[in-house]
Design a protein around this motif. Structure first.
Motif, PDB file in Angstrom:
ATOM      1  N   LEU A  42     -10.582  37.295  72.626  1.00 34.40           N
ATOM      2  CA  LEU A  42      -9.866  36.682  71.525  1.00 34.40           C
ATOM      3  C   LEU A  42      -8.797  35.779  72.124  1.00 34.40           C
ATOM      4  N   ALA A  43      -8.772  34.525  71.707  1.00 34.95           N
ATOM      5  CA  ALA A  43      -7.786  33.571  72.216  1.00 34.95           C
ATOM      6  C   ALA A  43      -6.436  33.826  71.547  1.00 34.95           C
ATOM      7  N   VAL A  44      -5.401  34.073  72.364  1.00 33.19           N
ATOM      8  CA  VAL A  44      -4.043  34.261  71.846  1.00 33.19           C
ATOM      9  C   VAL A  44      -3.103  33.340  72.622  1.00 33.19           C
ATOM     10  N   PHE A  45      -1.998  33.005  71.978  1.00 29.11           N
ATOM     11  CA  PHE A  45      -1.046  32.063  72.558  1.00 29.11           C
ATOM     12  C   PHE A  45       0.367  32.555  72.299  1.00 29.11           C
ATOM     13  N   SER A  46       1.289  32.267  73.215  1.00 30.65           N
ATOM     14  CA  SER A  46       2.676  32.691  73.021  1.00 30.65           C
ATOM     15  C   SER A  46       3.471  31.659  72.237  1.00 30.65           C
ATOM     16  N   ASP A  47       2.863  30.500  71.985  1.00 32.58           N
ATOM     17  CA  ASP A  47       3.525  29.438  71.243  1.00 32.58           C
ATOM     18  C   ASP A  47       2.515  28.781  70.308  1.00 32.58           C
ATOM     19  N   GLU A  48       2.982  28.258  69.211  1.00 31.20           N
ATOM     20  CA  GLU A  48       2.086  27.670  68.221  1.00 31.20           C
ATOM     21  C   GLU A  48       1.462  26.355  68.687  1.00 31.20           C
ATOM     22  N   PHE A  49       2.190  25.553  69.454  1.00 31.19           N
ATOM     23  CA  PHE A  49       1.685  24.244  69.872  1.00 31.19           C
ATOM     24  C   PHE A  49       0.385  24.331  70.671  1.00 31.19           C
ATOM     25  N   PRO A  50       0.305  25.162  71.731  1.00 27.82           N
ATOM     26  CA  PRO A  50      -0.976  25.247  72.450  1.00 27.82           C
ATOM     27  C   PRO A  50      -2.103  25.825  71.599  1.00 27.82           C
ATOM     28  N   ALA A  51      -1.758  26.653  70.616  1.00 23.28           N
ATOM     29  CA  ALA A  51      -2.785  27.181  69.717  1.00 23.28           C
ATOM     30  C   ALA A  51      -3.420  26.040  68.925  1.00 23.28           C
ATOM     31  N   TRP A  52      -2.576  25.139  68.410  1.00 21.11           N
ATOM     32  CA  TRP A  52      -3.105  24.002  67.650  1.00 21.11           C
ATOM     33  C   TRP A  52      -3.914  23.067  68.551  1.00 21.11           C
ATOM     34  N   GLU A  53      -3.480  22.892  69.794  1.00 19.96           N
ATOM     35  CA  GLU A  53      -4.270  22.076  70.735  1.00 19.96           C
ATOM     36  C   GLU A  53      -5.646  22.697  70.950  1.00 19.96           C
ATOM     37  N   PHE A  54      -5.682  24.026  71.114  1.00 22.84           N
ATOM     38  CA  PHE A  54      -6.947  24.737  71.308  1.00 22.84           C
ATOM     39  C   PHE A  54      -7.835  24.613  70.073  1.00 22.84           C
ATOM     40  N   SER A  55      -7.223  24.578  68.897  1.00 21.04           N
ATOM     41  CA  SER A  55      -8.008  24.517  67.655  1.00 21.04           C
ATOM     42  C   SER A  55      -8.869  23.261  67.597  1.00 21.04           C
ATOM     43  N   GLU A  56      -8.468  22.219  68.293  1.00 17.39           N
ATOM     44  CA  GLU A  56      -9.245  20.982  68.307  1.00 17.39           C
ATOM     45  C   GLU A  56     -10.603  21.176  68.981  1.00 17.39           C
ATOM     46  N   LEU A  57     -10.739  22.222  69.781  1.00 21.08           N
ATOM     47  CA  LEU A  57     -12.001  22.511  70.467  1.00 21.08           C
ATOM     48  C   LEU A  57     -12.957  23.334  69.608  1.00 21.08           C
ATOM     49  N   LEU A  58     -12.447  23.895  68.522  1.00 21.15           N
ATOM     50  CA  LEU A  58     -13.261  24.783  67.694  1.00 21.15           C
ATOM     51  C   LEU A  58     -14.165  23.978  66.758  1.00 21.15           C
ATOM     52  N   PRO A  59     -15.402  24.420  66.595  1.00 20.19           N
ATOM     53  CA  PRO A  59     -16.355  23.688  65.748  1.00 20.19           C
ATOM     54  C   PRO A  59     -16.242  24.052  64.265  1.00 20.19           C
ATOM     55  N   VAL A  60     -15.032  23.994  63.735  1.00 16.65           N
ATOM     56  CA  VAL A  60     -14.806  24.318  62.321  1.00 16.65           C
ATOM     57  C   VAL A  60     -13.928  23.235  61.699  1.00 16.65           C
ATOM     58  N   ASP A  61     -14.004  23.138  60.379  1.00 13.39           N
ATOM     59  CA  ASP A  61     -13.204  22.133  59.672  1.00 13.39           C
ATOM     60  C   ASP A  61     -11.823  22.651  59.299  1.00 13.39           C
ATOM     61  N   VAL A  62     -11.750  23.922  58.884  1.00 10.89           N
ATOM     62  CA  VAL A  62     -10.479  24.492  58.429  1.00 10.89           C
ATOM     63  C   VAL A  62     -10.132  25.692  59.299  1.00 10.89           C
ATOM     64  N   VAL A  63      -8.966  25.632  59.905  1.00  7.97           N
ATOM     65  CA  VAL A  63      -8.491  26.740  60.722  1.00  7.97           C
ATOM     66  C   VAL A  63      -7.012  26.938  60.420  1.00  7.97           C
ATOM     67  N   VAL A  64      -6.583  28.194  60.441  1.00  8.76           N
ATOM     68  CA  VAL A  64      -5.162  28.502  60.255  1.00  8.76           C
ATOM     69  C   VAL A  64      -4.648  29.177  61.512  1.00  8.76           C
ATOM     70  N   CYS A  65      -3.376  29.010  61.738  1.00  7.29           N
ATOM     71  CA  CYS A  65      -2.728  29.647  62.880  1.00  7.29           C
ATOM     72  C   CYS A  65      -1.874  30.776  62.324  1.00  7.29           C
ATOM     73  N   ARG A  66      -2.185  32.010  62.732  1.00  6.01           N
ATOM     74  CA  ARG A  66      -1.468  33.191  62.241  1.00  6.01           C
ATOM     75  C   ARG A  66      -0.590  33.761  63.340  1.00  6.01           C
ATOM     76  N   THR A  67       0.553  34.270  62.956  1.00  8.59           N
ATOM     77  CA  THR A  67       1.431  34.986  63.877  1.00  8.59           C
ATOM     78  C   THR A  67       1.109  36.466  63.747  1.00  8.59           C
ATOM     79  N   VAL A  68       0.863  37.124  64.887  1.00  6.19           N
ATOM     80  CA  VAL A  68       0.544  38.547  64.897  1.00  6.19           C
ATOM     81  C   VAL A  68       1.302  39.217  66.030  1.00  6.19           C
ATOM     82  N   THR A  69       1.404  40.534  65.958  1.00  4.65           N
ATOM     83  CA  THR A  69       1.984  41.291  67.068  1.00  4.65           C
ATOM     84  C   THR A  69       0.902  41.534  68.118  1.00  4.65           C
TER      85      THR A  69
END
Length: 102
Positions: A42-69
């Motif tokens: 499972l891809a996890v990130f310590s900051d939101e910015f790299p998560a959004w950069e990674f989302s550009e690689l995903l083959p989906v149209d709609v993705v959300v970034c969630r904060t989790v423990t």
């Protein structure tokens, strides 16, 4: 008698923070995952910015970034189908921190 060889344990100084960002596809319940050297996680990130950069690689149209423990991320990773066996801190995709969940 043989002297035992002392070998350092790698990555003890590298930890995964308690607050993480994960990418999810709301309509399907799928999460962003990554494969590094044959290990799926499972891809996890310590900051939101790299998560959004990674989302550009995903083959989906709609993705959300969630904060989790960290514990929530472990549970999400455990519910992913095989071959996902870890959660992967991808702040540096060339050198991820891998935490096995099974």
């Amino acid at each position: 008698m043989h002297e035992s060889m002392i070998q350092p344990i790698l990555e003890l100084d590298r930890s995964i923070p308690d607050r993480l960002y994960v990418l999810a596809e709301p309509e399907t319940g799928r999460y962003g995952c990554f494969c590094f050297e044959g290990i799926h996680g499972l891809a996890v990130f310590s900051d939101e910015f790299p998560a959004w950069e990674f989302s550009e690689l995903l083959p989906v149209d709609v993705v959300v970034c969630r904060t989790v423990t960290f514990d929530e991320a472990r549970e999400i990773a455990k519910t992913r189908p095989m071959p996902v066996v870890s959660l992967m801190l991808l702040d540096d995709v060339d050198d991820p921190v891998i935490h096995y969940v099974r």
